[in-house]
Write an enzyme that holds these catalytic residues in place. Structure first.
Site: not given
Length: 268
Positions: A81-84, A122
């Site tokens: 996913h890389r953006d949890v 993030n």
């Protein structure tokens, strides 16, 4: 296009559904998703939808399990996913999870060890090693999910510059408190950590799991499938305890009734 490519062959009850895409009335590609009406987990934990006791611990456990289920499915499908983060975990009106936002996701074939990327957004969700080599694996998602677990326990954002400089990063704060056996200083007071033994036991176990997910070395972190198994085990153990309590109450009632029966009185 990256989202379209990935989501066209993924189907899971806890992933947001992509209905299609269009360029009608617009030069840019517009993606059409199912509508999820109840905001994000971040909204309910520390955003505009925060309400006293709106997210009880049972609901938070379900959110954690459903999110892990979606991520484990992605990893089994060779997708990182890389953006949890809690901002991409959507909730429907029954607080069921729909994981969204696959703009940074990528396919992760079995014959490669990592994916090299440009610096991510993030920083509160990115494991420390990332800033040394800018390489991501499925264990990177595990680290980010560890931060999500901490947010579910604390109801605080992953990054907050208004906090003490040693506590700006939520994962750093949580690791220090857990190592020093001071978890009670962190837990959201509305969860009943001090008043409900079963809740305290479950939160402690989830915090220990989060601690494992937040290890600096990726090899020290569990796989997402293992995380899912642990969370389900914690939940089922709680259900078993509740069922045992009900059975015990029924037994007591039976004993009380039969002991007062004339047929079982001492004189007979």
């Amino acid at each position: 296009m990256n989202e379209v490519e990935i989501l066209t062959y993924l189907r899971h009850q806890n992933l947001v559904s992509l209905y299609g895409c269009t360029t009608h009335h617009c030069r840019e590609l517009l993606l059409v998703y199912e509508y999820i009406p109840n905001g994000t987990v971040a909204n309910h934990l520390h955003g505009e939808r925060v309400k006293p006791r709106s997210l009880c611990w049972t609901t938070r456990m379900s959110i954690a399990i459903e999110t892990t289920s979606a991520l484990a499915y992605l990893h089994a499908s060779d997708v990182i996913h890389r953006d949890v983060k809690t901002n991409i975990i959507l909730l429907d009106n029954n607080f069921c999870v729909k994981v969204a936002d696959f703009g940074l996701s990528c396919l992760f074939p079995n014959d490669i060890t990592h994916v090299s990327t440009a610096p991510q957004r993030n920083p509160g969700y990115v494991h420390p090693q990332y800033h040394e080599c800018y390489q991501l694996t499925d264990k990177s998602d595990v680290y980010s999910f560890g931060v999500v677990l901490v947010e579910l326990i604390l109801s605080k954002p992953a990054m907050d510059i208004s906090r003490h400089r040693h506590e700006i990063n939520l994962s750093t704060m949580a690791i220090n408190k857990i190592q020093n056996h001071k978890l009670h200083e962190l837990v959201d007071p509305c969860l009943g950590f001090d008043s409900d033994y079963e809740v305290r036991k479950m939160i402690t176990k989830v915090a220990e799991l989060a601690f494992q997910c937040l290890q600096n070395e990726s090899d020290s972190r569990p796989f997402m499938e293992n995380v899912l198994g642990v969370l389900k085990g914690i939940q089922s153990e709680d259900c078993a305890m509740k069922n045992a309590e009900v059975v015990d109450i029924h037994k007591d009632d039976v004993v009380l009734l039969t002991s007062e029966s004339p047929m079982l009185s001492p004189s007979r």
